[in-house]
Write a protein that holds these residues in place. Structure first.
Motif, PDB file in Angstrom:
ATOM      1  N   ALA A 163       1.037   3.873  -2.993  1.00 53.05           N
ATOM      2  CA  ALA A 163       0.548   5.510  -2.655  1.00 53.05           C
ATOM      3  C   ALA A 163       1.474   6.229  -2.705  1.00 53.05           C
ATOM      4  O   ALA A 163       1.454   7.385  -3.900  1.00 53.05           O
ATOM      5  N   ALA A 206      -4.505   1.816  -1.044  1.00 49.26           N
ATOM      6  CA  ALA A 206      -4.225   2.606  -2.377  1.00 49.26           C
ATOM      7  C   ALA A 206      -5.105   3.849  -2.529  1.00 49.26           C
ATOM      8  O   ALA A 206      -5.679   4.662  -3.033  1.00 49.26           O
ATOM      9  N   GLY A 244       0.733  -1.462   0.160  1.00 51.30           N
ATOM     10  CA  GLY A 244       0.431   0.006   0.561  1.00 51.30           C
ATOM     11  C   GLY A 244       1.271   0.940   0.357  1.00 51.30           C
ATOM     12  O   GLY A 244       0.715   2.065  -0.541  1.00 51.30           O
TER      13      GLY A 244
END
Length: 347
Positions: free
Chosen positions: A145, A208, A141
């Motif tokens: 991101a 995300a 994640g």
């Protein structure tokens, strides 16, 4: 007299503190979910099924995941009614092109991929392996991101993520070695390893995707849209496909699962997992996807605590070492200066 700059700094400090509080609540409730999540397998009709048959196991895992999603959605709807946000939910879900499409995509990765993959890992390799595989999701994640919308991941935050994951490995290390070695003799064990990878990748991608949508959405409405989408996938796509092409009577299995004991565990799973997700989604806009996911990864330690309390099987010394590591990793991230998090991500 408080200046505008001081007021802004105080507001930001409170926001960051609440971001960590929400993420910690997510970890507590996620760990609690493992109790009903494991107990449901010991109730009818699942306990009477032949779990050595991959087809029966896959069907049972799909049915349990479907019922879990329905239970979560029930409590989320009640949550919206209490907050008087049901109309906001309706306005959010119809914004398909700009907003809800992200939640519908997140539901694919978080539900049929991550939760179902975690059940596969539990069944074919073991619960310890499934927990370890899931702990890797903050890396996925945070990386997405950072690349996708330039979320700030400082060296201190990255170190905190690695320390937390290392603590999770230390907690589960004695059990995972035995599970992996015993699973290596099974011809179907590769399904469990694929399931573990699905869990880590699915939850990481979901975070995300949700982090992007939460910039312009109320978290309570957003998470309800996400689970509405998951229930639609299970009931309108997966269950009909299993009923048409599978070897197990899915309709009968669903009806038999609606007994008192099974429903009790499902309701407990729904309330813990539902509000775990509420807390998870609330943390992302405040401290970012990477930090929110990393603090939530403390669920590994809380899962051991709750399982030990209910089974009276207390952890060994390695739990103390692992707990010290996860607490240390969380402390590293929490003590990061608030001005570093002034802008969590690029707009």
């Amino acid at each position: 007299m408080t200046t505008a700059i001081q007021a802004k700094a105080a507001f930001r400090a409170r926001s960051i503190r609440w971001g960590f509080i929400w993420a910690l609540w997510c970890a507590v409730l996620w760990g609690a979910w493992y109790v009903p999540g494991a107990a449901i397998w010991q109730e009818q009709p699942f306990v009477a099924m032949n779990m050595d048959d991959p087809r029966q196991f896959l069907t049972a895992a799909a049915v349990i995941t479907t019922l879990n999603a329905l239970s979560v959605l029930l409590f989320l709807f009640l949550w919206l009614i209490v907050l008087e946000k049901f109309r906001d939910f309706g306005r959010t879900v119809v914004q398909l092109r700009r907003i809800s499409k992200w939640y519908f995509a997140a539901a694919i990765f978080g539900g049929p991929m991550a939760i179902f993959g975690s059940f596969l890992a539990m069944g074919y390799v073991g619960a310890v392996f499934a927990a370890i595989a899931g702990l890797l999701y903050p890396i996925v994640g945070a990386t997405i991101a950072r690349v996708w919308y330039n979320e700030k991941i400082t060296i201190r935050a990255a170190l905190g993520i690695l320390v937390i994951i290392g603590g999770g490995v230390a907690i589960y290390a004695p059990g995972i070695l035995g599970e992996v070695s015993s699973a290596s003799a099974s011809q179907s064990s590769w399904i469990g390893y694929v399931g573990g990878a699905m869990a880590a990748l699915g939850w990481g991608v979901e975070g995300a995707l949700a982090g992007r949508a939460l910039d312009v959405t109320d978290p309570d409405c957003g998470i309800t849209v996400r689970f509405t989408a998951e229930v639609i996938y299970w009931l309108c796509l997966v269950m009909p496909a299993l009923a048409l092409f599978g070897d197990v009577d899915v309709i009968r299995l669903l009806l038999e699962a609606l007994n008192l004991k099974a429903v009790t565990w499902l309701l407990l799973a729904g309330i813990t997992f539902g509000f775990c997700y509420v807390s998870w989604y609330k943390s992302f806009p405040l401290i970012g996807v990477g930090r929110g996911q990393a603090i939530a990864a403390l669920y590994g330690a809380f899962a051991v605590v709750f399982l030990a309390a209910f089974t009276l099987q207390f952890p060994a010394w390695n739990f103390v070492v692992g707990l010290a590591l996860v607490v240390g990793g969380a402390f590293l991230m929490y003590t990061e200066k608030s001005d570093v998090l002034e802008v969590v991500r690029a707009l």
